[in-house]
Design an enzyme around this catalytic site. Structure first.
Site, mmCIF file in Angstrom:
data_model
loop_
_atom_site.group_PDB
_atom_site.id
_atom_site.type_symbol
_atom_site.label_atom_id
_atom_site.label_comp_id
_atom_site.label_asym_id
_atom_site.label_seq_id
_atom_site.Cartn_x
_atom_site.Cartn_y
_atom_site.Cartn_z
ATOM 1 N N HIS A 191 38.096 33.015 41.679
ATOM 2 C CA HIS A 191 37.907 34.020 40.991
ATOM 3 C C HIS A 191 36.072 34.156 40.684
ATOM 4 O O HIS A 191 35.327 34.764 40.509
ATOM 5 C CB HIS A 191 38.593 35.125 39.998
ATOM 6 C CG HIS A 191 38.715 36.037 40.514
ATOM 7 N ND1 HIS A 191 38.738 36.898 41.444
ATOM 8 C CD2 HIS A 191 38.439 37.081 39.290
ATOM 9 C CE1 HIS A 191 38.571 38.198 41.300
ATOM 10 N NE2 HIS A 191 38.024 38.215 39.613
ATOM 11 N N SER A 222 34.491 41.752 40.431
ATOM 12 C CA SER A 222 36.401 42.396 40.484
ATOM 13 C C SER A 222 35.852 43.584 40.136
ATOM 14 O O SER A 222 36.108 43.540 40.560
ATOM 15 C CB SER A 222 36.788 41.395 39.623
ATOM 16 O OG SER A 222 37.723 40.742 39.338
#
Ligand SMILES: *[C@@H]1O[C@H](CO)[C@@H](O)[C@H](O)[C@H]1NC(C)=O
Ligand SMILES: *[C@@H]1O[C@H](CO)[C@@H](O)[C@H](O)[C@H]1NC(C)=O
Ligand SMILES: *[C@@H]1O[C@H](CO)[C@@H](O)[C@H](O)[C@H]1NC(C)=O
Ligand SMILES: *[C@@H]1O[C@H](CO)[C@@H](O)[C@H](O)[C@H]1NC(C)=O
Length: 396
Positions: free
Chosen positions: A370, A170
């Site tokens: 995610h 990320s």
């Protein structure tokens, strides 16, 4: 007499079982620090404090070799967590027998777990105090510009290697892009970058819970400075969150919130909830709102101070975009259709803009989200095995 003895025996067995649960090594005590957690699984760990050029003191954790071994492994690799993350992100999945850090250490990597300024391991500065606005006057721009180069210099200095490998989750991707575009001399120090659900381009951002921040980032920033709130969320929340999520009744609420934020891919081990809650770290308000600015403007670029200040600071009306096409580091992208924070179209565009995007690896589970890159039950088989296999090609 005999009956009393069996009662006693049963009591002893019961007590032993109870105590045994308390020291279950599979789910260790939640109070352990990341170092203690690593040691409790039989891995060696070192702590390295480094200082950045602008005075922040950050701890890095090193797992120099595999389980119960003294030998230092040969291949240095730096793992960088995402927004609100910390080093433990890459360790915790040992609870699914799928810790990236341990898996790498067992495969001859010398594993370095980075921490960025502001997180649990990055709350010291040479002369600024933690509650001053100046301490928190940073975004991922500074993490990419100062923190990552300081880590790379330290690792290469200690190990005597010319190059290391990099893994970023990320925001760990964002800071890699920022460093590589602004300090190109660091590009040659990275043999391969493996990015998991990386941020950067945010033109297809869909997470409904974070979109409100993108409507008025500048107003929110001005407000936060006025009321002297520099850190978000407030640190105290993360002190009580693990306790709340540990409680059987509230754990379901924690799990539900997790699914609301990231989606439910069926990959999450709900037993891990309190541990996951425990390793969440706060970030600077500026960092969060910088992310919002990028989404709102459609430009992956440094902090926008507004027209007047931009002229003073950047010498132009708006900051220039980070130059992604100046990056020639071999980069592998691991991404997913189900990721509502790093949209697959943005990752593919990023890959297209880089000079040397060497792999596009779309996760087979379309709902993979995610946080599955860190905590999925199947992460070892679905992600870490292929990642390590690919990176080994760069050694030959
Ligand atoms: C590591 O090295 C120390 C001292 O050199 C030795 O006492 C210890 O047994 C070694 N441990 C392992 C697991 O090899
Ligand atoms: C992890 O491995 C241990 C020991 O090999 C085993 O007992 C346990 O069931 C495994 N857990 C998972 C979630 O795969
Ligand atoms: C934050 O840093 C920027 C640029 O370095 C500077 O212009 C600004 O005045 C700083 N703000 C605070 C509150 O220190
Ligand atoms: C970006 O980098 C590329 C390759 O180094 C260069 O050709 C191009 O001019 C740069 N673009 C900008 C806007 O600086």
């Amino acid at each position: 007499m005999k009956a009393d003895f069996s009662t006693f025996l049963i009591f002893c067995i019961g007590a032993a079982t109870f105590v045994g649960q308390g020291i279950n090594t599979f789910f260790p005590s939640i109070d352990l620090t990341t170092e203690e957690l690593i040691r409790s699984y039989g891995y060696p760990v070192e702590i390295h404090d480094i200082a950045t050029e602008d005075g922040y003191i950050l701890s890095m954790l090193r797992i120099p070799s595999g389980k119960n071994s003294n030998r230092t492994n040969s291949k240095p690799i730096l793992l960088m967590h995402g927004l609100t993350g910390q080093a433990e992100n890459f360790v915790l999945n040992v609870m699914n027998n799928a810790s990236l850090a341990f898996h790498l250490a067992d495969n001859d990597y010398d594993v370095w777990l980075g921490n960025s300024r502001g997180n649990t391991y990055g709350r010291r500065h040479k002369y600024l105090t933690i509650d001053s606005g100046k301490f928190w006057n940073f975004s991922f721009h500074e993490i990419g510009y100062y923190d990552i180069p300081a880590k790379i210099d330290h690792i290469l200095g200690i190990t005597g290697h010319d190059q290391l490998e990099y893994v970023g989750h990320s925001q760990g991707g964002i800071v890699f892009f920022i460093m590589s575009s602004l300090r190109p001399q660091y590009q040659q120090k990275i043999k391969l970058a493996s990015l998991l659900g990386p941020g950067g381009y945010e033109n297809h951002f869909t997470n409904p819970w974070l979109l409100p921040f993108t409507l008025v980032p500048d107003e929110l920033y001005a407000l936060s400075q006025n009321i002297k709130v520099y850190e978000f969320p407030p640190r105290e929340i993360f002190m009580v969150l693990p306790m709340i999520c540990q409680n059987k009744m509230f754990r379901d609420i924690c799990v539900m919130t997790n699914y609301l934020l990231f989606g439910n891919s069926g990959e999450f081990n709900e037993e891990m909830m309190p541990y996951v809650a425990k390793q969440v770290s706060s970030v600077s308000v500026k960092q969060l709102l910088h992310f919002a600015q990028i989404i709102a403007s459609g430009h992956f670029r440094p902090w926008d101070y507004g027209l007047e200040e931009n002229k003073v600071i950047y010498g132009r009306d708006a900051p220039s975009d980070y130059n992604i096409s100046s990056i020639s580091v071999p980069t592998a992208m691991y991404y997913s259709l189900g990721d509502n924070l790093a949209d697959y179209k943005d990752v593919e565009n990023m890959c297209g803009a880089l000079q040397n995007c060497v792999r596009k690896f779309l996760m087979p589970n379309k709902k993979w989200n995610h946080v599955d890159f860190l905590f999925s039950k199947t992460a070892k088989k679905e992600l870490y095995d292929p990642l390590i296999e690919f990176s080994e090609q760069y050694d030959s």
